[in-house]
Each structure stands twice: as C-alpha cells, then as structure tokens.
Design an enzyme around this catalytic site. Structure first.
Site, PDB file in Angstrom:
ATOM      1  N   LYS A 490       0.835  -1.203   0.000  1.00  0.00           N
ATOM      2  CA  LYS A 490       0.000   0.000   0.000  1.00  0.00           C
ATOM      3  C   LYS A 490       0.868   1.249   0.000  1.00  0.00           C
ATOM      4  O   LYS A 490       2.055   1.184   0.355  1.00  0.00           O
ATOM      5  CB  LYS A 490      -0.905  -0.009   1.242  1.00  0.00           C
ATOM      6  N   TYR A 716      14.493  31.842   5.572  1.00  0.00           N
ATOM      7  CA  TYR A 716      13.230  32.530   5.878  1.00  0.00           C
ATOM      8  C   TYR A 716      13.111  32.931   7.347  1.00  0.00           C
ATOM      9  O   TYR A 716      13.462  32.161   8.237  1.00  0.00           O
ATOM     10  CB  TYR A 716      12.046  31.615   5.570  1.00  0.00           C
TER      11      TYR A 716
HETATM   12  C1  LIG Z   1      -0.209  -1.606   6.995  1.00  0.00           C
HETATM   13  C2  LIG Z   1      -0.828  -2.809   7.510  1.00  0.00           C
HETATM   14  C3  LIG Z   1      -0.048  -3.918   7.890  1.00  0.00           C
HETATM   15  C4  LIG Z   1       1.448  -3.904   7.928  1.00  0.00           C
HETATM   16  O1  LIG Z   1       1.924  -3.365   9.116  1.00  0.00           O
HETATM   17  P1  LIG Z   1       3.490  -3.173   9.413  1.00  0.00           P
HETATM   18  O2  LIG Z   1       3.580  -2.670  10.779  1.00  0.00           O
HETATM   19  O3  LIG Z   1       3.977  -2.195   8.410  1.00  0.00           O
HETATM   20  O4  LIG Z   1       4.100  -4.505   9.216  1.00  0.00           O
HETATM   21  C5  LIG Z   1      -0.709  -5.076   8.233  1.00  0.00           C
HETATM   22  N1  LIG Z   1      -2.067  -5.131   8.240  1.00  0.00           N
HETATM   23  C6  LIG Z   1      -2.843  -4.077   7.929  1.00  0.00           C
HETATM   24  C7  LIG Z   1      -4.313  -4.222   7.986  1.00  0.00           C
HETATM   25  C8  LIG Z   1      -2.253  -2.872   7.562  1.00  0.00           C
HETATM   26  O5  LIG Z   1      -3.017  -1.825   7.271  1.00  0.00           O
END
Ligand SMILES: *Cc1c(COP(=O)(O)O)cnc(C)c1O
Length: 821
Positions: A490, A716
């Site tokens: 993702k 700035y």
């Molecule tokens: C992002 C996510 C993960 C992964 O988590 P990490 O801490 O990055 O390993 C697992 N399950 C769900 C539902 C997520 O949204």
C-alpha cells in the site's frame, strides 16, 4: 561451461549414488539450481538443493521446461516421467561441489583464488580488466562467491582458458574447506581482514585462520603482513609476495607516497630497491588499496613496469549493480553497461525477464568479448538466450554482431558502432517498453543511456532490491512452514515504488499482495502482476474496476457488504472472493464479535460470496506493554473464526500478524502474515535489528556553496544565524519533496561526503541549507538525506513521528531508481 560437456553417465560415475538413466549419453553442459533460470534445457543438469526454497518442490516445473537430467535426494516426483535421467544421493549440494571439484582437476593452468573481508569482487574484476588483454580468463560472474556461487563459477573453466580467477566468501567456520576443494587455487590473494566483528565467527583470529585455509595448497600467496599478524605459521605457500603502505615495514612492494589531484592518484612504491610510479584514475582510499593488490599480482605474473603503468592508467570503475530507471516515452531502462560476457548477460536478461510492467522487451547489445569460445558458437548461444528470455527486439551494435546477423531474429537492427546508432537515434522508436542496455565498456554505452534516460531533477530515492529480498527472506525464515506471506505494498510500497517492488515480490513467491485502494491494485494488474491482491479500502465507486482487475475486497461493515452484494447481483456475478475484517480492539475498521450472527445470516443468503480470509489488525504488537492486549485480540479473532468456520462449513485463511508480530508473537502467525514495514528494512519493535537492511537511500545534490560572515542569518524569517564565519551549502530538497519541515534549524542533519552537516535555517519548499563549515565539499556533490548510516528512524525520532510517515511522505516528484546486484 565445458565446451562439449559431460554425459550424464560420466556425471553419475563421478557422483556415485543411485542412478536411474534412460539415456546415459544425454549431454550436460549447464548446471542449474533455479527453476526460473533455465536457458538451454536440453543440455542442462538440475540440482535440487534443499534450502529456503527446496528445489524438489520445483521438479515438475523444471521437467516441463524441458530439462531431463536431475540430481535429487528424493525421487518421488520423478518416478514415471518419460525420458528422465536422475542421480539420487543424500546431499545434493555436496554432489554439486564434488562434480565441480573433479572438473577443476582437469584444468592444468593457474587459478587465482581471492578472499578477504572487502574488495574481493573489485580485485577480481580489475585483474580481469588488467590481464584479459593477453590472457583468456574465466572468472566468477558478479560476486558469486558462496557455497553455491563458487561451483557454478568454476564449472565455466574450459580448455581454451589459460587463467581462472574466482572469489570465495564465507559466513561461518568450516565453509572455506569446501571452497578450497572446488577452486584449488594455485595463486592466492588475501585482500584484507576487516576489524568488524563478523556474525558467525567468535574472534578475529578464527576468521583469519578460516580465510587462510583457502590458500593451503597455493604455490604463491599475495597478502599484507598486517592482516595475518599472529597467524604467520598458517601460511604454507612456498612463495609469498607482500605489500604495505607503511614505510617502516619490510615488504616486497612498499608504497612510499600517494599524491591525489583532480580525480587521479599517483602512487610511488619501491620493489627490489627500485622506485616505480603508477597513475590511476581514482582517489578513493579503498580503491587505492585494491589497486596495490592488483599491482602486486601483475608483478608476480611477470609483467614489466611499463605494461603495468600503462594498463593501470586505464582502469575503469566497477559498477556491479544493475540500475533500473525511468526512460523516455514511458519506458523503463535497465543499465548494465560495464562488462559483457555470457554469464553477466544471462543475469541481466533474468532481471529483465522479471519485469512485467511493459509488454515489450528490448535489448541493446554490443559485441561480446568472451574468451574461450569461437565467435560463431558464442553468438549462437547469445541468440538462443535472447529467444529463451522472450526478447521482442534486439538492437545489435558492433562489427562482430553484424557478421553473425543471420543467427538473430529478422526484426533485429544492426549498427556498426555506438556512434552510428546515436546518429540515427529516433526518440519515438522507443515507447512503453523495458530496455536492457548491455555493452562492453569500449562501446561507450553511456552515450545511449543519456539518450534514453528521462532527465530527472537531482534528488532521487534509490531502492536496493537485494536488500528488499534479503528482508523478505529474513521474515520467511521466521515463519512456520504452513504460514503464507502477504506483502503490504500500500501507499506506493511505503514510498518505495509500485510495480517495480511488486515484480520482485512476485518473482520471489510471496503469496498475496495488499493495497489500500482499488487504483493501486489496478496499476499493479496493468503492470503484469498476477498474484492475488487484497484491497483494504474498497470504495463503492470503484467496484467496477475492482472486479475488472480481479482484486479482492476487504469487507469491514454491513454498509459496504450490502453495496457489494447489490453490485454483484446487478452484474450477474455468481462467485466472488472477499476478505472479512474483524475489529478485535483496534477500533478502526471491521465487524465486531456481536455482529457475527447477523453476518452469518447474510452470508447464508448470498452463496455467491466466498470468504477467502478472515483477519484482524493488532493495535500494539510492537510494544511489550500491550502484550496482554495483543493476546486478547488474538483470542477474539480465533473465537470469531471458529464460529464462522463452523457455520460456513469450509476453511478460510486466518491472519492477523503485522511485521512486529511475526517475530514477537509466533503464535499469531496463523495461516498467513501481513508483512509491511519490515520488508522495507525497518524494525518497528527492535531498535538496531541488524538482520534487516534499510532498502532506501534518499539523496540530493549541492546547488551552491557560500561563505557567510559571523552574525549573519540564514533563510526565511531569519530563524538561524551563525556565530562564526561559516560555509553554507544549499541542497535541492525541500518540504515539497517530503522532507519534514520540523527538521530545520539544526534539528536534523544530512551526510556530506560522509560527514554530518546540520540543517541551518528553515527547510524551504524545494531547498534546504546546510552548515558545511569544515567539511570538504563542492557544488554538485552528492548529499545523503538518509541511508543505512543516517537512518530514517533517527529522523523520525527528531520530529516525533514514525518512519512510516517519513517514507510515505517522499513525494512522487522524487524519482525512484532501483539497483540490483
Ligand atoms: C499496513 C498494515 C499492515 C502492515 O503493518 P506493518 O507494521 O507495516 O508490518 C498489516 N495489516 C494491515 C491491515 C495494515 O493496514
């Protein structure tokens, strides 16, 4: 590759064990261990190695690809197959090593064996550059120096070669003895012994002892006495040659001075009471060290000083990594133009083959300088390789390739020289394709890569795909055998890329991918990703695209469930896979336990819905203080699952573990885990987990440097000022690139030529100023924003956030470059 190979009968006689041969005369030229890398099946022998991926699981694939010769320890799945020859014995890795050791014995010329903590590959590649002018050399491809890489390399020895050069790398005691038996070096080179404590060794002494065992039958050993202090008695070679940088020490080659200027170094050294000097086109200390090793080796091989000096002046830097970048007209460019031989062409083609983002694959190839094979055989092999890797178009550059035109596909284009190609170059001839650039150094393919590369602004995020694979394998090694792996890609794979990452994960056989939105999944499908993909936040407006791209929605509420059922009915779809999300305490998305009865009722009325998995998300798996809560969450999920399974009457995948839980709660691994941040090299639970490698290096460059007098303010709102005369560098990264503004005004720093330069003044939209007082640097120098030394975890700590946020904030205008060794 022995030119005429062996017959499988000969191999069986060498190996012993049980042999079942239907055709003892079947030829063995290639040894293969990876079912995905088969180029000449008819002349190949597959070794089924136990290991992370047991080769026995792929016997059917390998047979289907046309291979008929096998070495296995379990023949269950081979029995009954037509035309199969196989040899069965207990240890297939030892068999591979033994076969090659016997093959090596037939080679009567010199073989150089190289080991040491660093520099093995550079020394090997440079010796090849320096000596191939007058020698036919077989050497290890890239850095093939392991228990498997070494036999595969040494197997390439053939009677036309007059020198072999192989590197040996070890990670635990005992391994070098095997490598010594395979390489059987006559000349040994010890590059150096690092002071770093190696995993796998109890002491430096043990490490030295193990490394020296490579040389026990050498006729000559080349080394620096500092590296073997206290272990001199282990040197058994009748002849030795030593070098040193320490004028007070006695050595055969004594480096007296090093003068650096304008990118070159002049080295003066004494040898047999005479002084000699060479000039090399580098200034880097590690490079100079390796040059001196090559210099020593050339003296030992009898080269005179003029030849040495002349060849040293032309040494070229070694780029061992393939680089994948964005090209013009939506092309992807893989650049591998520093060497050209069959072995490295095959590696590059394999990498090209893994990339599915464009349908079309083009190779731009120069003449190959491979020694030991007649040209017609060489180019027949190249043509066969291009065919087997399904290359759509060849652009061939060089007089030799022109001679053998008729061997290649009719749609190939031929050019005499790089210059001729460049003159006729038409930008619009390259569109939406993956292009591999593979040329010998003398062809100057940099000119072609300049034409094909998309010009990027000089802030880039470089992703090391080897590190990604290594992290994946680390977590795989923590899994129970039945547990599947879902990789979380993702948010642009936590900032590191979309299909580029997914292609690698698909190649390395993860079971599932997960994205947040339908669009992300659709992009992966368009890039040729075939793995099942779960979408965590499906939207009603994107159901059509979801189904079109065969994506699997996470269903987390009655509202979205009803909408989805209505959509399926409307479309006349009679079966679809979904994933049910259960809220066990995170209170973000999901059904609660008390809603399960109602959910079951709906499921009963909708048999078109197939529950592929049921899962939950842990709220605090990375912190000990929540361990009790985590267990409660796990138990709730298991209760809900057993109720659902009982009522539905069919099994589904159960999962809840994220990265931290994989290692901290093995009992929560269940049927599948969801690996996120750990894949990208960050351990959210253990600080400094050295088993993981950060995969990203964010870098930029210096646009301008100025001297500022004491008392002046910077940037700035004049928030920072200097209390002494200072040197200020402006770099090309700002908050619009995703660099957090809270890092300004001396909170954060960047690495300038290895030294930390604090940020001074506020971070601007596109630029940031650094205090580089006392740091040796120039305009256009590279600056590291974060890497494996200045880590993103540290930056996150400074601004009170988590690495996840900083990684995903890197904006799309920062180009991603992928490197693969
Ligand atoms: C992002 C996510 C993960 C992964 O988590 P990490 O801490 O990055 O390993 C697992 N399950 C769900 C539902 C997520 O949204």
């Amino acid at each position: 590759m022995p030119e005429n190979g062996y017959t499988i009968k000969q191999v069986a006689d060498i190996l012993g064990g049980y042999a079942s041969l239907t055709d003892g005369n079947s030829t063995v030229i290639n040894l293969i261990i990876d079912s995905r890398k088969i180029a000449h099946p008819e002349a190949s022998l597959f070794f089924a190695l136990k290991g992370r991926n047991d080769g026995h699981n792929f016997l059917a694939d390998v047979y289907k690809a046309g291979v008929r010769n096998f070495v296995v320890s379990n023949d269950k799945s081979l029995i009954g197959l037509a035309d199969v020859n196989y040899i069965k014995l207990d240890n297939t890795l030892e068999a591979l090593q033994h076969l090659v050791a016997v093959h090596r014995k037939g080679f009567k010329r010199d073989v150089i064996g190289i080991t040491g903590s660093n520099g093995k590959t550079i020394v090997k590649e440079w010796l090849f550059q320096l000596l191939s002018v007058d020698k036919n050399i077989v050497r290890s491809p890239k850095s093939y120096n392991s228990q498997i890489g070494v036999p595969l390399s040494v197997w390439q020895l053939n009677q036309d070669a007059n020198l072999g050069i192989f590197e040996a790398g070890i990670s635990v005691p005992g391994e070098m003895a095997h490598l010594e038996e395979i390489i059987q070096p006559t000349i040994g080179i010890l590059t150096n012994i690092g002071s770093a404590h190696d995993e796998g060794f109890t002491s430096k002494a043990q490490k030295v002892e193990e490394k020296l065992s490579l040389f026990k039958h050498c006729n000559l050993l080349i080394y620096s006495s500092k590296d073997v202090e206290g272990k001199e008695h282990l040197i058994t070679s009748p002849n030795t040659f030593t070098w040193t940088f320490d004028a007070s020490e006695q050595a055969d080659l004594n480096v007296l001075s090093i003068t650096k200027s304008k990118g070159k170094s002049v080295l003066v050294a004494s040898f047999k009471d005479q002084q000699y000097s060479i000039t090399i086109p580098f200034t880097d200390e590690a490079y100079i060290h390796n040059v001196v090793i090559c210099w020593s080796t050339m003296i030992c091989l009898g080269y005179n000083h003029e030849v040495i000096a002349q060849r040293m002046a032309e040494l070229a830097a070694i780029e061992m990594r393939l680089k994948l970048r964005q090209g013009i007209n939506n092309c992807t460019l893989i650049n591998d133009s520093y060497n050209s031989d069959l072995a490295s062409l095959e590696i590059a083609l394999d990498f090209l083959h893994q990339q599915h983002q464009h349908h079309k694959r083009t190779v731009i190839l120069s003449d190959i300088f491979q020694t030991g094979i007649p040209a017609n055989q060489l180019y027949s092999k190249v043509a066969a390789l291009l065919r087997s890797k399904k290359i759509d178009r060849l652009i061939a550059i060089g007089p030799q390739l022109n001679v053998f035109k008729s061997l290649f596909a009719p749609n190939s284009d031929f050019f005499e020289s790089t210059a001729e190609f460049a003159e006729q170059f038409l930008n619009q001839n390259f569109n939406d394709e993956t292009i591999l650039l593979k040329g010998a150094r003398s062809f100057g393919f940099e000119r072609i890569s300049k034409l094909l590369e998309l010009k990027v602004h000089e802030t880039v995020f470089e992703i090391n795909l080897n590190a990604l694979i290594s992290n994946l394998n680390y977590f795989k090694s923590k899994l129970q055998p039945r547990t599947k792996m879902m990789a979380m890609v993702k948010a642009f794979s936590y900032g590191s890329g979309s299909y580029e990452i997914a292609n690698v994960l698909q190649f390395h056989k993860v079971d599932y991918l997960a994205v947040a939105y339908v669009d992300e999944g659709a992009d992966l499908r368009k890039a040729g990703i075939k793995l099942p993909i779960m979408v965590m936040s499906p939207e009603v407006s994107s159901f059509e695209s979801l189904i079109e791209h065969n994506l699997e929605p996470e269903i987390y509420s009655f509202r979205i469930f009803k909408e989805f059922i209505a959509f399926l009915k409307n479309q006349g779809i009679t079966e679809y896979r979904i994933h049910l999300k259960i809220d066990t305490g995170m209170h973000r998305l999901g059904f609660e336990e008390h809603q399960i009865d109602e959910l079951l009722e709906m499921l009963g009325e909708n048999p078109q819905i197939h529950i592929q998995s049921v899962f939950s998300h842990l709220a605090g798996s990375d912190e000990v203080k929540h361990d009790e809560f985590t267990h409660k969450q796990l138990n709730t999920l298991l209760r809900v699952c057993s109720k659902l399974e009982h009522a539905l009457g069919y099994p589904f995948i159960k999962h809840t573990a994220n990265s931290a839980a994989i290692t901290r709660f093995p009992e929560a691994q269940l049927d599948m885990v969801r690996l996120g941040i750990g894949l990208y090299g960050i351990d959210s639970a253990i600080k400094n987990n050295f088993a993981l490698q950060p995969i990203g290096t964010l870098k930029t460059t210096i646009s301008q440097i100025r001297e500022v007098p004491a008392g002046d303010s910077i940037g700035y709102n004049r928030r920072s000022s200097v209390d002494k005369p200072s040197r200020i560098a402006t770099v090309k990264i700002g908050y619009a690139d995703g660099y957090n503004r809270k890092l300004g005004n001396r909170v954060g720093s960047m690495l300038v030529n290895g030294q930390r330069a604090p940020i001074i003044g506020s971070v601007c939209m596109d630029m940031t100023m650094l205090d580089v007082t006392g740091i040796d640097c120039n305009e256009t120098d590279e600056v590291i924003v974060f890497n494996d030394e200045l880590r993103v975890e540290e930056l996150a700590d400074h601004v009170g956030t988590i690495p996840y946020e900083l990684l995903t904030a890197i904006s799309q205008r920062v180009k991603r470059i992928y490197v693969y060794e």
